[in-house]
Design an enzyme around this catalytic site. Structure first.
Site, short mmCIF file in Angstrom:
data_model
loop_
_atom_site.label_atom_id
_atom_site.label_comp_id
_atom_site.label_asym_id
_atom_site.label_seq_id
_atom_site.Cartn_x
_atom_site.Cartn_y
_atom_site.Cartn_z
N ASP A 213 0.86 -1.17 0.00
CA ASP A 213 0.00 0.00 0.00
C ASP A 213 0.90 1.23 0.00
OD1 ASP A 213 -2.17 1.59 0.11
OD2 ASP A 213 -2.93 0.86 2.02
N ASP B 67 -8.16 -7.30 0.23
CA ASP B 67 -7.23 -7.39 1.36
C ASP B 67 -7.92 -6.87 2.61
OD1 ASP B 67 -5.96 -4.59 2.44
OD2 ASP B 67 -6.54 -4.38 0.34
#
Length: 549
Positions: free
Chosen positions: A142, A338
């Site tokens: 991320d 996720d």
């Protein structure tokens, strides 16, 4: 408000198949498809991603669900799939080997946390995340943008708990400023002011060495107006272009870049953001931002957004991993998900279960040992009656001058039968009552007194290491005694459960029976309850997800 990068409402299931690192699941597309299946191949339109591809091998006839493979330099990822979060470069309570043993194909780390500790240079010097973590498989990072949201507006747990006004002092404890250049914040490690910009985010992600990386963005919360959401989204678009330019400047063909769609719950902003991501040279798309104040709203936003994205690219749904949300997302054409929930839930004793769990009876030993007063009274009364019957039998034997080892009398046998029948009747009645009072969820709590004497595994159909070796009673004991292995064992089960879920979904799409697969993993009554309950209430019942995972 449901926030894509933080929520999870309880996910899934698993498939215990291991894959040696570096070994691709399919050496050619012909190995996966059948003669009746068509193949859609996404060969990158530029030279940015020569070592990456996305191939779709099968499409569901009843929805937009699809089965494919994302190929990366470190291996292949079958889609749809779930990405487990090793936010700080480690899966809390379990090792990467244990992850792999339960069928995991890909994991995620966070740029913001890894930048602060241990630092990208140390990770790079130690061979990148794959070698540093001993994972050596596909990885996703991320960008750190979500942490801007959590520092500036409070963690997602604040949203979930309805704390919409945490106060300026708390909100600005770490965040210094957000401007066109990037975000300035105070490090929770060194207490020094740091600056995270699109260029810095790309630099850190390049040094971390994950296969799939994400543009830098700001994730806005629910409690800002449309004007701020629009301004933030357009600034995120400008940051995305700077991220893309930095990515191109330092491109080594070992990473692929995702663009992020923002826009909150405003459909016109979602239109603008999807058009922006579609037209620029990203390898894949990620749906982000705030998704509404209920699951139904979230599903509507996801449906609307996904329908406007390109089909030749993988699509990721950031921070969402509930079972009900995964089935909805898959039907819209989402390829990967996720969330921290499965592993966090496991560490705290929450074990994910199939729909069939709620049809099984409470184990007799659990009823007898639970805190229910009715069960205790039934057991105590039966014990007293048995004691009296035994005393009467001994008196009869003395009168008849019989030895103690002689066979019991017919009168005694009849008395014992009556006593046991009555005890079983009361226990069955209590079991029915307990079954009705149990709150249906996607997980069961190993800390519950109902587990204290239960000799069964979490799930008798599960092939994970935990279910093949340990009982609910043992897991309950571990949590009661404060033994850390309890969290490890339930986490292993949850990892396997999620992998089992995603494998079953892929098979369901190929076999045309996705509805049947959903019924195995998600009880219809639970699905209806989740879709009709406000997000905050759902989250309170399950697990609190925050930026600190």
């Amino acid at each position: 408000m449901l926030h894509v990068r933080s929520l999870l409402i309880r996910p899934g299931t698993s498939f215990g198949r291991t894959r040696p690192f570096g070994l691709k699941l399919y050496s050619s597309s012909s190995q996966l498809k059948s003669p009746s299946e068509s193949v859609q191949t996404n060969e990158p339109s530029s030279n940015l991603y020569p070592k990456f591809s996305f191939n779709v091998y099968h499409k569901d006839s009843k929805s937009k669900a699809r089965v494919g493979v994302i190929s990366t330099p470190h291996g292949d990822v079958e889609t749809p799939n779930f990405i487990f979060c090793a936010t700080r470069g480690a899966m809390k309570s379990i090792t990467t080997q244990q992850l792999r043993a339960e069928g995991t194909q890909i994991m995620l780390s966070n740029t913001y946390h890894m930048m602060l500790c241990p630092g990208p240079d140390i990770v790079e010097q130690n061979g990148g995340l794959q070698k540093f973590t001993a994972w050596r498989g596909p990885m996703f990072t991320d960008s750190g943008g979500y942490q801007i949201f959590s520092m500036g507006y409070g963690s997602v747990s604040n949203e979930i708990k309805g704390n919409r006004n945490p106060g300026e002092a708390d909100r600005n404890k770490f965040l210094q400023s957000i401007d066109e250049e990037g975000a300035s914040f105070r490090s929770y490690v060194t207490n020094q002011v740091e600056k995270l910009t699109p260029e810095r985010s790309m630099e850190v992600q390049r040094k971390l060495g994950a296969d799939l990386v994400v543009v830098f963005d700001e994730c806005t919360p629910f409690n800002v107006d449309k004007n701020y959401t629009a301004d933030s989204m357009r600034r995120s678009h400008r940051w995305a272009l700077r991220s893309l330019e930095e990515f191109k400047r330092t491109n080594t063909h070992s990473q692929a870049l995702y663009g992020i769609i923002q826009g909150g719950t405003h459909l016109d902003l979602r239109d603008e953001s999807t058009a922006f991501v579609n037209e620029h040279d990203f390898f894949a798309s990620a749906i982000g931002g705030s998704l509404g104040d209920s699951k139904r709203t979230m599903h509507e936003i996801v449906t609307y957004t996904r329908a406007r994205l390109r089909d030749d690219r993988p699509v990721h749904l950031l921070g969402i991993g509930g079972v009900v949300d995964i089935f909805h997302g898959v039907r819209q054409g989402i390829d990967t998900f996720d969330c921290v929930s499965p592993t966090r839930l496991g560490r705290h004793g929450g074990a994910l279960v199939m729909a069939a769990h709620w049809e099984e009876a409470v184990h007799p030993l659990a009823i007898q040992d639970c805190t229910s007063e009715a069960a205790k009274l039934a057991s105590t009364k039966a014990d007293k009656l048995i004691k009296r019957a035994t005393e009467r039998e001994q008196s009869r034997k003395r009168l008849r001058n019989l030895l103690p080892m002689d066979a019991p009398s017919a009168e005694f046998l009849q008395e014992m039968k009556v006593i046991n029948d009555e005890k079983e009747r009361k226990m069955a009645k209590e079991a029915a009552r307990l079954a009705k009072t149990r709150v249906m969820s996607d997980h069961i709590k190993m800390k519950s007194s109902l587990m204290r004497s239960d000799p069964r595994p979490i799930d008798s159909t599960c092939e994970c290491y935990t279910c093949k070796n340990f009982s609910r009673a043992y897991l309950h004991h571990c949590f009661s005694a404060g033994e850390l292995v309890g969290g490890t064992l339930v986490t292993i089960h949850n990892v396997h459960f999620m992998n089992r879920l995603m494998k079953a979904i892929r098979e369901g799409i190929k076999n045309g029976n996705l509805d049947e697969v959903e019924a195995q993993f998600l009880h219809p009554q639970l699905k209806e309850r989740l879709l009709s309950t406000p997000a905050a209430a759902v989250m309170k019942e399950t697990v609190i997800i925050s930026s600190e995972e």
